[in-house]
Design a protein around this motif. Structure first.
Motif, PDB file in Angstrom:
ATOM      1  N   UNK A 127       0.008   2.513  -8.841  1.00  0.00           N
ATOM      2  CA  UNK A 127       0.970   2.535 -10.194  1.00  0.00           C
ATOM      3  C   UNK A 127       2.298   3.227  -9.764  1.00  0.00           C
ATOM      4  N   UNK A 128       2.132   4.650  -8.962  1.00  0.00           N
ATOM      5  CA  UNK A 128       2.896   5.388  -8.843  1.00  0.00           C
ATOM      6  C   UNK A 128       3.821   4.810  -7.842  1.00  0.00           C
ATOM      7  N   UNK A 129       3.452   4.349  -6.718  1.00  0.00           N
ATOM      8  CA  UNK A 129       3.974   3.814  -5.583  1.00  0.00           C
ATOM      9  C   UNK A 129       4.856   2.649  -5.674  1.00  0.00           C
ATOM     10  N   UNK A 130       4.120   1.526  -6.698  1.00  0.00           N
ATOM     11  CA  UNK A 130       4.592   0.283  -6.588  1.00  0.00           C
ATOM     12  C   UNK A 130       4.946  -0.338  -8.029  1.00  0.00           C
ATOM     13  N   UNK A 131       4.284   0.461  -9.015  1.00  0.00           N
ATOM     14  CA  UNK A 131       4.454  -0.224 -10.362  1.00  0.00           C
ATOM     15  C   UNK A 131       5.942   0.132 -10.962  1.00  0.00           C
ATOM     16  N   UNK A 132       6.383  -0.945 -11.572  1.00  0.00           N
ATOM     17  CA  UNK A 132       7.611  -0.784 -12.264  1.00  0.00           C
ATOM     18  C   UNK A 132       7.658   0.354 -13.255  1.00  0.00           C
ATOM     19  N   UNK A 151       3.270  14.216  -2.066  1.00  0.00           N
ATOM     20  CA  UNK A 151       2.748  13.325  -3.281  1.00  0.00           C
ATOM     21  C   UNK A 151       1.596  12.441  -2.524  1.00  0.00           C
ATOM     22  N   UNK A 152       1.868  12.168  -1.130  1.00  0.00           N
ATOM     23  CA  UNK A 152       0.831  11.360  -0.516  1.00  0.00           C
ATOM     24  C   UNK A 152      -0.265  12.147  -0.124  1.00  0.00           C
ATOM     25  N   UNK A 153      -0.023  13.290   0.428  1.00  0.00           N
ATOM     26  CA  UNK A 153      -1.074  14.169   0.779  1.00  0.00           C
ATOM     27  C   UNK A 153      -1.968  14.636  -0.634  1.00  0.00           C
ATOM     28  N   UNK A 154      -1.409  14.792  -1.676  1.00  0.00           N
ATOM     29  CA  UNK A 154      -2.211  15.070  -2.874  1.00  0.00           C
ATOM     30  C   UNK A 154      -2.661  14.023  -3.435  1.00  0.00           C
ATOM     31  N   UNK A 204      -0.161  11.714 -12.551  1.00  0.00           N
ATOM     32  CA  UNK A 204      -1.970  12.093 -12.421  1.00  0.00           C
ATOM     33  C   UNK A 204      -2.046  12.723 -11.156  1.00  0.00           C
ATOM     34  N   UNK A 205      -2.726  13.912 -11.268  1.00  0.00           N
ATOM     35  CA  UNK A 205      -3.219  14.825 -10.192  1.00  0.00           C
ATOM     36  C   UNK A 205      -4.601  14.562  -9.811  1.00  0.00           C
ATOM     37  N   UNK A 206      -5.096  13.946  -8.873  1.00  0.00           N
ATOM     38  CA  UNK A 206      -6.550  13.861  -8.669  1.00  0.00           C
ATOM     39  C   UNK A 206      -7.061  15.190  -8.123  1.00  0.00           C
ATOM     40  N   UNK A 207      -8.213  15.610  -8.806  1.00  0.00           N
ATOM     41  CA  UNK A 207      -8.742  16.692  -8.435  1.00  0.00           C
ATOM     42  C   UNK A 207      -9.883  16.658  -7.657  1.00  0.00           C
TER      43      UNK A 207
END
Ligand SMILES: [Zn+2]
Length: 585
Positions: A127-132, A151-154, A204-207
């Motif tokens: 959603x972050x990388x492709x979603x409108x 952003x990718x690393x996390x 969203x921050x994945x933990x």
């Protein structure tokens, strides 16, 4: 999926831990063990020991240790299961895995939760990388100077607005919705009819845990809705007080620097990582806990706290001093200039690296702050400030460290050291010396440690420990945790199942199994000493209470307390006699 203990032991018995380690470390034989330079911290003289008999390794420098599986996990960045697969193949053992999906009931709930979290993580990322709809989140990230690679690393993501974008996606994928709710992804409606997304229109921050497996999500609101940060609830795979945000990403750099930087929020972690401070971590909206420090201990030699330059930041830093003193973990602190957070400080061209390298110890910073805050130029202020610091010292368990700190408090408040000590009511017996191979062990209470060692090597005594409820007399956190595990097992030390031990206590276990043992006193003496210590503490507390009651003129209370004290003194001398008799025999 969980591999049964017997299978793990079978694998280990067919391979040699020395061979496994030797793939990464050059080992030399010393007596019955093997020794080399630790691959997990930088050192010039070898303190990394591998024992074939015990099927374990331990580093007496950084304190890490465990089984052949743990070694592979750490050295090659594998998950436990991956490490088991590698060694099982080597040992020629075929692992029976239940089929994925088909036989869902056979898979453990934990692995199902992980699979759902993983699915959601990929959805948010997409959603972050492709979603409108993700455009707003992308814009926010660039405004906050978070580069794409960070952003990718996390693995940052975006949770779309509306109520059920994720819920619909999970349904489409055939996911179990009640389990998804248990993982904290969605929430059951109060009507009990259906679910809605927990995170809506949020960055969203994945933990993740230290192995990089997603265990929960944090979300920052993008439309000003409260709360600004929303964290997932605890679940069977997510215990808040035991997870550090950014740890997985920090591990490679921690190996060389051994210095963890502790900041306040997710974005601070990202900003620091992308500015070259790649050992930055944060807790999840809670203060640091003892569990956090235990997790860090194996990976870092010190922590540097970096807090905002406001009062709240200072307070938070100083509050954690008690914890660092109790755990004997070196800590320094950077308080940023007023009105700055790490982000704005770096933006303004501030030199964070030099602030970090010149940071003073947390103890010293707190002491200096107390002098100003309590206004030590006035006698009342001096008293209150000294009192405040002395209270903090009560958590210090290392006698040597205690001496140093007590002296310093005396110096700063211009009090005699004796006066400072006199204030420490109910303090511990500070005259005890540390054993010769103290290293990390110096943080454990020596008596507690002796009891643990005795139980580990004398399985017959374990039941007595449990029946006598002796756990309550133990002091050191990590010894207490491990002894609870050891006392409930039946295996002798030689075949003690190191892989079944809880993660947090494995380092201590490998240390006890591998270190050179000195003859330990028999269990009944240790038992008496434990009880005696508790009695002494109660007696000394009572003495203080009696004095206080006398001062306030409450003679009834005085006589009640005196009676209690006499009773305790009696018990005390009985035990003392028993111990002395046993020793002289
Ligand atoms: Zn090491």
């Amino acid at each position: 999926m969980r591999v049964p203990d017997e299978v793990l032991e079978e694998i280990k018995s067919r391979i040699s831990i020395v061979d496994v380690v030797a793939q990464h470390v050059s080992l030399k034989r010393t007596g019955k063990n093997w020794k080399g330079l630790c691959p997990f911290h930088s050192e010039k003289t070898p303190s990394f020991v591998v024992s074939e008999d015990r099927n374990a390794y331990h580093c007496f420098g950084c304190g890490c240790g465990g089984s052949a599986f743990n070694f592979l996990m750490e050295a090659e960045g594998l998950t436990f299961l991956e490490a088991v697969k590698v060694l099982a193949a080597k040992a020629g053992i075929v692992l029976e895995f239940s089929g994925e999906g088909k036989d869902a009931s056979a898979r453990s709930e934990q692995s199902q939760l992980r699979a759902l979290l993983d699915l959601a993580s990929r959805y948010y990322r997409h959603q972050l990388t492709n979603g409108r709809a993700g455009a707003e989140a992308r814009e926010y990230l660039s405004r906050r100077n978070v580069p794409d690679d960070a952003a990718e690393n996390f693995n940052l993501g975006y949770a779309p607005g509306g109520w059920d974008a994720l819920t619909r996606y999970l349904k489409k994928k055939g996911a179990d919705l009640s389990l998804s709710a248990k993982a904290g992804l969605i929430v059951e409606k109060t009507s009990g009819k259906g679910f809605y997304d927990r995170l809506r229109n949020r960055l969203v921050f994945p933990i993740s845990d230290s192995n990089g497996r997603v265990v929960s999500f944090g979300g920052r609101s993008l439309d000003g809705s409260e709360p600004k940060y929303l964290n997932g609830p605890e679940s069977p795979v997510f215990i808040k007080s035991e997870v550090l945000y950014g740890l997985h990403q920090a591990i490679p750099d921690l190996r060389t620097s051994r210095r963890a930087l502790f900041v306040e929020g997710y974005l601070d972690v990202l900003r620091l990582h992308s500015s070259g401070f790649r050992t930055a971590l944060a807790s999840l909206g809670t203060a640091l806990t003892a569990a956090h420090l235990r997790i860090l201990r194996r990976r870092a030699d010190e922590v540097v706290l970096i807090y905002d330059g406001d009062d709240a930041g200072k307070k938070a830093a100083f509050r954690s001093l008690d914890l660092f003193l109790a755990e004997g973990f070196p800590c320094r602190c950077v308080i940023l200039p007023e009105n700055h957070d790490p982000d704005s400080f770096i933006d303004s061209g501030g030199d964070l690296a030099s602030l970090i390298s010149s940071a003073e110890s947390l103890f010293e910073a707190c002491l200096e702050d107390a002098v100003i805050r309590f206004d030590a130029t006035r006698p009342e202020g001096k008293l209150a400030g000294a009192e405040f610091m002395i209270k903090k010292l009560s958590s210090v368990s290392d006698p040597l460290a205690f001496d140093v700190y007590a002296k310093r408090v005396g110096e700063v408040f211009n009090l005699s050291e004796k006066a400072v000590r006199g204030r420490m009511r109910g303090g511990r017996d500070r005259r005890k010396e540390n054993g010769p191979n103290a290293s990390l062990a110096k943080n454990d209470d020596p008596l507690d440690r002796a009891v643990l060692e005795c139980l580990l090597y004398a399985p017959a005594e374990r039941a007595r420990f449990i029946e006598g409820n002796l756990q309550e007399h133990m002091r050191s956190g990590r010894v207490r945790g491990l002894i609870d595990f050891v006392a409930r097992r039946v295996e002798p030390a030689a075949t003690f199942p190191i892989d079944a031990a809880p993660d947090d206590f494995r380092d201590l276990l490998s240390e006890l199994l591998i270190e050179d043992r000195r003859a330990s006193p028999p269990f009944d003496i240790l038992e008496a000493k434990l009880k005696l210590r508790s009695l002494k503490e109660r007696a000394s507390n009572l003495t203080g209470d009696i004095r206080a009651a006398e001062e306030s003129g409450d003679m009834d209370k005085v006589s009640i307390l005196l009676r209690e004290k006499t009773q305790i003194d009696k018990e005390k001398s009985k035990l003392e006699n028993a111990v002395n008799q046993r020793i002289s025999h």
